[in-house]
Design a protein around this motif. Structure first.
Motif, PDB file in Angstrom:
ATOM      1  N   GLY A   1      17.634  48.376  31.836  1.00 43.26           N
ATOM      2  CA  GLY A   1      17.899  49.816  31.904  1.00 43.26           C
ATOM      3  C   GLY A   1      19.266  49.945  31.196  1.00 43.26           C
ATOM      4  N   ALA A   2      19.212  51.204  30.150  1.00 41.13           N
ATOM      5  CA  ALA A   2      20.444  51.436  29.463  1.00 41.13           C
ATOM      6  C   ALA A   2      21.081  52.687  29.881  1.00 41.13           C
ATOM      7  CB  ALA A   2      20.008  51.422  28.038  1.00 41.13           C
ATOM      8  N   TYR A   3      22.419  52.849  30.268  1.00 42.33           N
ATOM      9  CA  TYR A   3      22.981  53.902  30.611  1.00 42.33           C
ATOM     10  C   TYR A   3      24.159  54.286  29.859  1.00 42.33           C
ATOM     11  CZ  TYR A   3      20.307  51.942  34.590  1.00 42.33           C
ATOM     12  OH  TYR A   3      19.444  51.366  35.358  1.00 42.33           O
TER      13      TYR A   3
ATOM     14  N   ILE B   1      12.983  56.942  22.033  1.00 41.47           N
ATOM     15  CA  ILE B   1      12.484  57.697  21.037  1.00 41.47           C
ATOM     16  C   ILE B   1      10.739  57.758  21.119  1.00 41.47           C
ATOM     17  CG2 ILE B   1      14.357  56.888  19.580  1.00 41.47           C
ATOM     18  CD1 ILE B   1      12.703  54.867  18.500  1.00 41.47           C
ATOM     19  N   LEU B   2      10.392  58.773  20.574  1.00 37.83           N
ATOM     20  CA  LEU B   2       8.862  59.037  20.425  1.00 37.83           C
ATOM     21  C   LEU B   2       8.406  59.160  18.849  1.00 37.83           C
ATOM     22  CD1 LEU B   2       8.345  61.906  22.973  1.00 37.83           C
ATOM     23  CD2 LEU B   2       8.826  59.274  23.409  1.00 37.83           C
TER      24      LEU B   2
ATOM     25  N   GLU C   1      13.662  48.138  25.224  1.00 32.24           N
ATOM     26  CA  GLU C   1      12.088  48.074  26.121  1.00 32.24           C
ATOM     27  C   GLU C   1      11.329  49.162  25.599  1.00 32.24           C
ATOM     28  OE1 GLU C   1      10.452  46.474  27.663  1.00 32.24           O
ATOM     29  OE2 GLU C   1      11.801  46.114  29.457  1.00 32.24           O
ATOM     30  N   SER C   2      10.076  48.806  25.680  1.00 30.76           N
ATOM     31  CA  SER C   2       8.934  49.747  25.100  1.00 30.76           C
ATOM     32  C   SER C   2       7.980  49.870  25.861  1.00 30.76           C
ATOM     33  CB  SER C   2       8.516  49.102  23.765  1.00 30.76           C
ATOM     34  OG  SER C   2       7.929  47.921  23.724  1.00 30.76           O
TER      35      SER C   2
ATOM     36  N   VAL D   1       6.560  54.950  23.523  1.00 27.92           N
ATOM     37  CA  VAL D   1       8.047  55.230  23.994  1.00 27.92           C
ATOM     38  C   VAL D   1       8.835  53.811  23.786  1.00 27.92           C
ATOM     39  CG1 VAL D   1       9.521  56.317  25.653  1.00 27.92           C
ATOM     40  CG2 VAL D   1       7.308  56.788  25.334  1.00 27.92           C
ATOM     41  N   ALA D   2       9.997  53.931  22.978  1.00 30.38           N
ATOM     42  CA  ALA D   2      10.986  52.793  22.896  1.00 30.38           C
ATOM     43  C   ALA D   2      12.240  53.206  23.335  1.00 30.38           C
ATOM     44  CB  ALA D   2      10.766  52.169  21.638  1.00 30.38           C
ATOM     45  N   THR D   3      12.642  52.484  24.222  1.00 30.93           N
ATOM     46  CA  THR D   3      14.437  52.538  24.437  1.00 30.93           C
ATOM     47  C   THR D   3      15.158  51.997  23.389  1.00 30.93           C
ATOM     48  OG1 THR D   3      13.758  52.658  26.683  1.00 30.93           O
ATOM     49  CG2 THR D   3      15.904  52.375  26.178  1.00 30.93           C
TER      50      THR D   3
END
Length: 464
Positions: A4-6, A204-205, A147-148, A157-159
């Motif tokens: 997770g990224a915060y 991002i999409l 992550e994707s 969707v990619a983080t």
């Protein structure tokens, strides 16, 4: 069980971005990636426990990536907590904390009660100041894929974590063998954003596939250039794959048959995000033994499709799904072809089940049985109750006490229990096929039209 990224803003206005990686040892690759993209690592150790193997591994990853380490010794509010014992164990591994004359910062904290957390942040910022981290926001963005996944409504969707430059909506981005124009960006709280600067995470999409977590992304000037590079990389990857395919040789098979009956276990792995698929595949392959070869013949992100079932039928494989569900068509084909689909929400259960199957430990097992499938037709928001879903029971019988899961586009998004179950105005104990009902889910309000609420129960099955 995902990275997770915060992004957190502290009281003095400074920002810290946290990447939270899972602790279980099956997630080595995820943690290795976490260490590669961070400027600093906080290693959390429980004060009432020992330094676990996965903690040692996380420390080694951080050291190998040359990332400074700050130790946080958690759960000091527990009566059995012994932070000094942990510091001794760390000293035994050549990690001397500052209070013992070493160079590593350490802080005793209780995440539950909030003790020591501010002091920990101070220490983290002090380390960061010594590193003199700099980035230029006025250039094309470069960074890492964290992550994707595949979201049916939004596509791939990619983080991402921006490491230099600024990433903007409309940029053409290249990541591994995939590319695309950014259609929309969201922050970790799911609010739309126009741009993300250095050290900021974003969702991002617009990519044409799910890039591998850990890939570097670059912003390109033209889409044609991005497409060309992506295609070349894909070709190379395919060639490398063919060159490194590991087949068991005839001699090897002969040797194994001489030992005893040689078996192969073929598995297809599907998961909700790339990191989990990778961790699951890696862990399952490691279970191979002298007489049993475990092969993961296909691993991908997304719901279990008809083509997965057909592949399983052709190659005599079982399908393992992690936080995903088969489509209706896939389920029908699986029943017809008698293909086993195993669904899990905890990675260790999958590993243990396959391990038990290999070792032939066939004692009774708890099997999950789906007892009801309920489709959400309408949503009502009621001020004191929360969200109430107007539903119709498509299959089976749903009881008020049955544990449930909410499934959106074949992916499990929530597991919990019902808050209430009504027919018209009356509370009822159960609803059966074809009946309408109103239900509300305990501490979950994000239910949407078209979601499926699945009731399940644990049944003890004698193993054959």
């Amino acid at each position: 069980q995902h990275i997770g990224a915060y992004n957190v803003t502290l009281k003095d206005g400074r920002h810290i971005t946290f990447l939270d990686t899972p602790g279980h040892e099956a997630f080595t690759a995820m943690r290795a990636r976490g260490a590669k993209v961070t400027d600093l690592c906080i290693i959390i150790v429980a004060a009432d426990d020992n330094v676990m193997p996965q903690t040692v591994e996380a420390i080694n990853h951080a050291s190998a990536a040359g990332v400074p380490i700050v130790f946080a010794i958690n759960k000091i509010d527990k009566p059995t907590a012994n932070p000094d014992k942990i510091k001794e164990e760390l000293a035994g591994m050549n990690y001397l904390v500052e209070e013992r004359g070493g160079k590593y910062q350490s802080q005793d904290i209780s995440a539950k009660k909030g003790l020591g957390v501010e002091e920990l942040m101070e220490k983290v910022l002090l380390e960061a100041e010594m590193l003199e981290l700099r980035a230029n926001p006025n250039r094309n963005a470069v960074g890492s894929i964290i992550e994707s996944s595949l979201d049916k409504g939004r596509g791939y969707v990619a983080t991402v974590l921006v490491q230099n430059g600024t990433l903007r909506v409309g940029d053409i981005i290249l990541a591994g063998t995939h590319f695309g124009k950014i259609k929309a960006m969201f922050n970790e709280r799911n609010q739309r954003i126009k741009e993300a600067g250095p050290s900021e995470p974003a969702l991002i999409l617009g990519l044409n596939g799910a890039p591998t977590a850990g890939d570097t992304f670059n912003v390109m000037e033209a889409e044609s250039e991005a497409r060309e590079i992506a295609n070349k990389r894909e070709q190379l990857q395919r060639m490398q794959g063919l060159m490194t395919q590991k087949h068991v040789t005839l001699d090897e098979i002969g040797r194994r048959i001489a030992i005893g009956s040689f078996k192969e276990l073929n598995i297809i792995v599907k998961g909700d995000v790339d990191g989990s698929v990778e961790a699951m595949s890696g862990s399952l392959i490691k279970l191979s033994k002298e007489t049993v070869q475990v092969n993961v013949i296909h691993a991908a992100v997304g719901q279990i499709s008809e083509s997965d079932v057909l592949l399983a039928a052709a190659s005599n494989a079982i399908i393992v799904g992690f936080q995903v569900r088969p489509s209706a068509a896939a389920r029908k084909v699986a029943e017809k072809e008698e293909i086993e689909i195993r669904l899990y929400s905890i990675i260790y259960d999958a590993i243990n089940d396959i391990k038990d199957a290999i070792e032939g430990m066939l004692e009774p097992v708890m099997k999950e049985e789906i007892v009801a499938s309920v489709e959400v037709l309408e949503i009502f928001r009621i001020s004191k109750v929360g969200t109430v879903a107007g539903c119709v029971v498509r299959e089976g019988k749903l009881q008020r006490s049955t544990p449930i899961r909410v499934i959106r586009d074949g992916i499990v998004i929530y597991t919990g229990k019902l808050g209430s179950l009504k027919r018209f105005k009356d509370d009822v104990k159960e609803v059966t096929v074809g009946q309408d009902c109103g239900l509300n889910i305990e501490s979950f309000n994000d239910i949407r039209q078209g979601d499926i609420v699945e009731g399940y129960e644990q049944v003890e099955v004698k193993r054959k």
